[in-house]
Design an enzyme around this catalytic site. Sequence first.
Site, PDB file in Angstrom:
ATOM      1  N   GLU A 128       0.847  -1.201   0.000  1.00 48.88           N
ATOM      2  CA  GLU A 128       0.000   0.000   0.000  1.00 48.88           C
ATOM      3  C   GLU A 128       0.882   1.250   0.000  1.00 48.88           C
ATOM      4  OE1 GLU A 128      -2.342  -0.176   3.558  1.00 48.88           O
ATOM      5  OE2 GLU A 128      -3.219  -2.111   3.048  1.00 48.88           O
TER       6      GLU A 128
ATOM      7  N   LYS B 106       2.423   4.633   1.373  1.00 45.32           N
ATOM      8  CA  LYS B 106       2.558   5.185   2.725  1.00 45.32           C
ATOM      9  C   LYS B 106       2.241   6.671   2.660  1.00 45.32           C
ATOM     10  CE  LYS B 106       5.548   5.052   6.803  1.00 45.32           C
ATOM     11  NZ  LYS B 106       5.273   6.332   7.394  1.00 45.32           N
TER      12      LYS B 106
ATOM     13  N   ARG C 180      -2.255   9.618  11.579  1.00 41.32           N
ATOM     14  CA  ARG C 180      -3.026   8.397  11.709  1.00 41.32           C
ATOM     15  C   ARG C 180      -4.261   8.639  12.571  1.00 41.32           C
ATOM     16  NH1 ARG C 180      -0.027   2.860  12.948  1.00 41.32           N
ATOM     17  NH2 ARG C 180      -1.786   1.418  13.062  1.00 41.32           N
TER      18      ARG C 180
ATOM     19  N   ARG D 138      -2.360   8.919  16.826  1.00 41.86           N
ATOM     20  CA  ARG D 138      -1.311   7.906  16.928  1.00 41.86           C
ATOM     21  C   ARG D 138      -0.902   7.650  18.381  1.00 41.86           C
ATOM     22  NH1 ARG D 138       3.342   5.916  17.713  1.00 41.86           N
ATOM     23  NH2 ARG D 138       4.973   5.732  16.136  1.00 41.86           N
TER      24      ARG D 138
ATOM     25  N   ARG E 131       5.329  -3.413  17.219  1.00 43.20           N
ATOM     26  CA  ARG E 131       6.043  -3.042  16.013  1.00 43.20           C
ATOM     27  C   ARG E 131       6.748  -4.306  15.555  1.00 43.20           C
ATOM     28  NH1 ARG E 131       7.839   1.824  13.896  1.00 43.20           N
ATOM     29  NH2 ARG E 131       7.607   2.988  15.832  1.00 43.20           N
TER      30      ARG E 131
HETATM   31  P1  ATP Z   1       7.113   7.399  10.459  1.00 45.14           P
HETATM   32  O1  ATP Z   1       7.819   8.313  11.405  1.00 45.14           O
HETATM   33  O2  ATP Z   1       7.990   6.697   9.486  1.00 45.14           O
HETATM   34  O3  ATP Z   1       5.865   7.946   9.866  1.00 45.14           O
HETATM   35  P2  ATP Z   1       5.847   6.231  12.577  1.00 45.14           P
HETATM   36  O4  ATP Z   1       6.795   6.142  13.717  1.00 45.14           O
HETATM   37  O5  ATP Z   1       4.812   7.289  12.547  1.00 45.14           O
HETATM   38  O6  ATP Z   1       6.700   6.224  11.283  1.00 45.14           O
HETATM   39  P3  ATP Z   1       5.622   3.626  11.687  1.00 45.14           P
HETATM   40  O7  ATP Z   1       5.120   2.409  12.318  1.00 45.14           O
HETATM   41  O8  ATP Z   1       7.066   3.685  11.566  1.00 45.14           O
HETATM   42  O9  ATP Z   1       5.086   4.866  12.466  1.00 45.14           O
HETATM   43  O10 ATP Z   1       4.967   3.774  10.244  1.00 45.14           O
HETATM   44  C1  ATP Z   1       3.628   3.517  10.145  1.00 45.14           C
HETATM   45  C2  ATP Z   1       2.891   4.819  10.019  1.00 45.14           C
HETATM   46  O11 ATP Z   1       2.698   5.133   8.661  1.00 45.14           O
HETATM   47  C3  ATP Z   1       1.516   4.657  10.588  1.00 45.14           C
HETATM   48  O12 ATP Z   1       1.512   5.066  11.925  1.00 45.14           O
HETATM   49  C4  ATP Z   1       0.638   5.522   9.731  1.00 45.14           C
HETATM   50  O13 ATP Z   1       0.488   6.775  10.348  1.00 45.14           O
HETATM   51  C5  ATP Z   1       1.428   5.736   8.453  1.00 45.14           C
HETATM   52  N1  ATP Z   1       0.827   5.133   7.257  1.00 45.14           N
HETATM   53  C6  ATP Z   1       0.664   5.753   6.087  1.00 45.14           C
HETATM   54  N2  ATP Z   1       0.124   4.956   5.170  1.00 45.14           N
HETATM   55  C7  ATP Z   1      -0.079   3.763   5.753  1.00 45.14           C
HETATM   56  C8  ATP Z   1      -0.613   2.526   5.306  1.00 45.14           C
HETATM   57  N3  ATP Z   1      -1.031   2.344   4.079  1.00 45.14           N
HETATM   58  N4  ATP Z   1      -0.660   1.512   6.201  1.00 45.14           N
HETATM   59  C9  ATP Z   1      -0.211   1.679   7.470  1.00 45.14           C
HETATM   60  N5  ATP Z   1       0.298   2.828   7.945  1.00 45.14           N
HETATM   61  C10 ATP Z   1       0.368   3.869   7.102  1.00 45.14           C
END
Ligand code: ATP
Length: 577
Positions: A243, A245, A250, A265, A410
């Site tokens: 998918e 990103k 979130r 989040r 995670r």
């Molecule tokens: P980053 O700082 O890289 O955004 P993060 O620490 O917020 O990462 P991660 O688990 O590393 O969180 O990356 C997942 C995040 O990406 C999710 O919290 C969500 O907000 C975002 N996201 C965007 N598109 C998607 C998707 N298709 N599926 C899941 N998560 C997604």
Amino acid sequence: MKFSELANYFERLEATTKRNEMVALLAELFKSLTPQEIEKVAYLCQERLVPNYEKIEFGISEKLLAKSLAKALARDEEELWNLYKEVGDLGLLAQSYIGEGKDKLEVLEVYNRLMDIATTVGKGSIEKKTDKLAELLSLSSGKEAKYISRIVLGRLRLGIGDPTILDAFSYAYSGDKSLRPVIERAYNLCSDLGLVGFTLFSKGLEAIRDFKVQVGKPIRMALAERLPSAEEIISKIGKCSVEPKFDGFRCQIHKDGDRIKIFSRNLEDNTDMFPDLIEGARKQIDAESAIIEGEALAFNEEAQEFFPFQVTVQRKRKYEIETIMADLPLKLFAFDLLYVDGEDYTPRPYIERRERLKNLILPGNVIMIADSIITDNPKELNLFFENAIGSGLEGIVAKRLDAPYQAGARNFNWIKLKRSYKGELSDTVDLVIIGYYVGRGARAKFGIGSLLAGVYDPDTDAFKTVAKIGSGLTEDEWVKMKGLLDEIKVNSKPSRVISILEPDVWVEPKYVVEVRADEITRSPVHTAGKDGEELGYALRFPRVERFVRIDRRPEDATTVQEILEMYNMQRKIEVKE
Ligand code: ATP
């Protein structure tokens, strides 16, 4: 239990920095409480009255507390305030002036009175709060007053994180930490320590094993691991769904009839900020009750394209929502389904959740389903990735087809692949600020020159240092940062911080910044990943890329384990090049 006994426990907890001792003390405490008291004490230990995601604040400033104390002691307010200026701690002042006491108050009575104070709102509420707090203080002994003062000011600072309480529940129930995983699973499904404690001690272990998702209580979010290439993703999880990103924020949306709640989040209730998403959820979620997750992005109607994160994030505000909503309407890319009409979907495989999600969302102009492909071919995955980058997105998330939704974890059920910056770490890290150094040279005039920052270690519920950061902020931001940090400065190293370095000023671990660095190196002075004589890990040339992240709690920071994985990943790439 009498509140005086709880105050004795607080005193003993305050005196130790050893986590094992803290867990043992808390377990002893929980064993001597009723289930109802356990529920409330679990919140009180963290200076709260309700779970983290609920917004009840005391709204008591130092001035107000001093006023209440003056009233309780029948002393002059100004005189008391001046004394406070000398002593520097209203809790200690309360203790010494009230002195030995009567020890009449019960834990639940104090809790109920504190709740009453916190929920007093509206006209004349300040006056009423002061009176109520004065009454409570006048019923207290000195020691009780000290802890009541600290609780209402949010300065209890016992250094007890969620994992410590979860361990203590396990010890209190079974004498060891063997129940931690099952208790933690229940916690991950409701984010409510009090409810978990109450359920365990009133209904027993079976009820915890049987714990189910509940609409209205946020589920701790599943997170993604990183891998550096399409090939490695396919060899790790095989055929997967890919998918885009999206770079927005979130949202976990809970629908219960017409009532909608939206959690961020870090599980804050952001419902009031997003009337457009609420309307969309009401119209487009085709179920009586449901929980879905997605990424919200601001949409540019004129250009018919999405705004970058820097613009989208302006929607995160509490005031003038209607105006900003008109300029920056939000759309949600839904990507997961956790619950529908009495059915907990979290244990079901991704592919099933996604199928149901597609049927659940009615056509409309707010919620869309993120597009995806299913592939076991790295070339195809790469093409999808390049397309995503080409349309201004961050990268992709690959998802294991048979994986359940693992709340709070995670792991490699989800793997993110982002643009890689040559010669730099391909991903940023989120670090917790634990202190700062006063500036030398050009920055001396600001009184702040660099930050000491760390990562989180969930095993020990502690923050360990990984970087000293001196760049990435503008002059204005340094000034703002110093202001923020001075509000939370503490006299000595906080108990949850493990550090060899000594900053000029220690602060409570609270603020998270996003940091980019060139690489990770081994280091004798940092404690992240340090094991006995073994070296720790450090970031080379770290710089702040995003000012304080409001969507992160300190426990949401990058973990020690992730730093180790990024270090290993970097070494693999070096070998290849
Ligand atoms: P980053 O700082 O890289 O955004 P993060 O620490 O917020 O990462 P991660 O688990 O590393 O969180 O990356 C997942 C995040 O990406 C999710 O919290 C969500 O907000 C975002 N996201 C965007 N598109 C998607 C998707 N298709 N599926 C899941 N998560 C997604």
